[in-house]
Write an enzyme that holds these catalytic residues in place. Sequence first.
Site, mmCIF file in Angstrom:
data_model
loop_
_atom_site.group_PDB
_atom_site.id
_atom_site.type_symbol
_atom_site.label_atom_id
_atom_site.label_comp_id
_atom_site.label_asym_id
_atom_site.label_seq_id
_atom_site.Cartn_x
_atom_site.Cartn_y
_atom_site.Cartn_z
ATOM 1 N N SER A 51 3.001 -10.665 -0.538
ATOM 2 C CA SER A 51 2.451 -9.519 -0.738
ATOM 3 C C SER A 51 1.106 -9.302 0.069
ATOM 4 O O SER A 51 0.168 -9.866 0.065
ATOM 5 C CB SER A 51 2.102 -9.052 -2.353
ATOM 6 N N HIS A 76 6.067 -8.072 1.807
ATOM 7 C CA HIS A 76 5.717 -6.678 0.656
ATOM 8 C C HIS A 76 4.827 -5.856 0.958
ATOM 9 O O HIS A 76 3.637 -6.631 1.342
ATOM 10 C CB HIS A 76 6.050 -7.494 -0.583
ATOM 11 N N ASP A 78 2.455 -3.006 -0.446
ATOM 12 C CA ASP A 78 2.275 -2.033 -1.573
ATOM 13 C C ASP A 78 1.415 -0.772 -1.047
ATOM 14 O O ASP A 78 0.266 -1.026 -0.453
ATOM 15 C CB ASP A 78 1.243 -2.589 -2.536
ATOM 16 N N MET A 80 -0.568 2.455 -2.338
ATOM 17 C CA MET A 80 -1.148 3.293 -3.315
ATOM 18 C C MET A 80 -1.891 4.421 -2.807
ATOM 19 O O MET A 80 -2.703 4.534 -1.909
ATOM 20 C CB MET A 80 -2.000 2.264 -3.956
ATOM 21 N N HIS A 109 6.881 -0.658 -1.079
ATOM 22 C CA HIS A 109 6.797 -0.415 -2.416
ATOM 23 C C HIS A 109 5.634 0.772 -2.641
ATOM 24 O O HIS A 109 4.370 0.353 -2.566
ATOM 25 C CB HIS A 109 6.280 -1.542 -3.473
ATOM 26 N N MET A 111 3.453 3.310 -4.527
ATOM 27 C CA MET A 111 3.049 3.666 -5.851
ATOM 28 C C MET A 111 2.256 4.621 -5.759
ATOM 29 O O MET A 111 0.922 4.887 -5.622
ATOM 30 C CB MET A 111 1.959 2.497 -6.133
ATOM 31 N N MET A 180 8.065 -4.418 -12.240
ATOM 32 C CA MET A 180 6.729 -4.660 -12.461
ATOM 33 C C MET A 180 6.320 -5.412 -13.590
ATOM 34 O O MET A 180 6.665 -5.117 -14.598
ATOM 35 C CB MET A 180 5.879 -3.502 -12.200
ATOM 36 N N PHE A 186 -3.450 -3.170 -8.846
ATOM 37 C CA PHE A 186 -4.196 -4.544 -8.471
ATOM 38 C C PHE A 186 -3.487 -5.576 -8.409
ATOM 39 O O PHE A 186 -2.490 -5.873 -9.245
ATOM 40 C CB PHE A 186 -5.506 -4.380 -9.601
ATOM 41 N N GLY A 188 -3.596 -9.933 -8.253
ATOM 42 C CA GLY A 188 -4.060 -11.041 -8.820
ATOM 43 C C GLY A 188 -4.060 -11.151 -10.683
ATOM 44 O O GLY A 188 -4.727 -11.647 -11.448
ATOM 45 N N ASP A 218 7.604 -8.283 -9.419
ATOM 46 C CA ASP A 218 6.325 -8.078 -8.652
ATOM 47 C C ASP A 218 5.298 -8.331 -9.619
ATOM 48 O O ASP A 218 5.105 -7.452 -10.590
ATOM 49 C CB ASP A 218 6.121 -6.999 -7.917
ATOM 50 N N GLY A 219 4.313 -9.276 -9.450
ATOM 51 C CA GLY A 219 3.189 -9.412 -10.366
ATOM 52 C C GLY A 219 3.064 -10.771 -10.977
ATOM 53 O O GLY A 219 4.047 -11.035 -12.016
ATOM 54 N N GLY A 220 2.175 -11.545 -10.626
ATOM 55 C CA GLY A 220 1.784 -12.958 -11.311
ATOM 56 C C GLY A 220 2.603 -13.844 -11.190
ATOM 57 O O GLY A 220 2.746 -14.795 -11.893
ATOM 58 N N SER A 241 -1.401 -13.346 -4.718
ATOM 59 C CA SER A 241 -2.608 -14.375 -4.877
ATOM 60 C C SER A 241 -1.867 -15.784 -4.821
ATOM 61 O O SER A 241 -2.454 -16.450 -4.200
ATOM 62 C CB SER A 241 -3.161 -14.148 -6.052
#
Length: 267
Positions: A51, A76, A78, A80, A109, A111, A180, A186, A188, A218-220, A241
């Site tokens: 990302s 990827h 993002d 926003m 993506h 958002m 998600m 955000f 991290g 996507d996420g963590g 991250s």
Amino acid sequence: NRHSESRTATPNPKTRVCGDGIPLRSVENCREMTIFVVSNIRTMNRIVAPSMLSADFGHLERDTQMVDRSAAEWVHIDVMDGVFVPNISFGFPVLKAIRKVTAKCLDVHLMIVEPERYVARFAEAGADIVTFHYEATYDPRGCIEMIRKAGAKAGVSIKPATSVEVLRDILPLVDLVLVMSVEPGFGGQSFIPASTGKIRALRAMARELGLQTIIEVDGGISSKNIAEVVKAGANVLVAGSAVFKSEDPAAEVALLQKLGNEAAQEA
């Protein structure tokens, strides 16, 4: 019915295809690439999509080139708008700049509210896959049609609080679903454990409907949880991250892909 088209379009006889028979689409600078890797469903391979939200914005070209040289197959991005989510990120100029320095699939993506106003422009700016949020539009079918008409693959995303059941009627119309596993807006953040159950439920729904829908998460995502996500049914793993904050980002991409492939073999 305008929405009764097959998930996999028949390639135009004049269109060059890759080894798996998947059509290639012409994009800027006469570059052609494989948009979608259907073989990643048929085989045990999993896709890692770094990302760019976690990249160093002061050295975006450098970080994009690193991803381009790495084992990652997708990039990827993002987008926003500060309305759908409380943050603002990339727009058309940055997307075009990234497009110029990578030959990899650009996975965009959105958002943003009212995505139907912009999906075609993102495809024209170089996006190979355009994913919008189910929660951001009153006309998801219209968004899907616009994306396809613009020549890109269509994806739909859902936030952590949204049930996968809302996608049942449109699942046959999209190429992928982005789950998600953090609240969008955000980078991290920590992976939400309940996301694993959602991925499993979505994969079960796809099988029930006779679909081979790509499931992206996507996420963590990190080396600590990638195995459980893949075993639940994920094909594409977005990592921000975990990649860009590591000492060796390219090596981290290779590790994530290795762990994902191993988990797929065990599933």
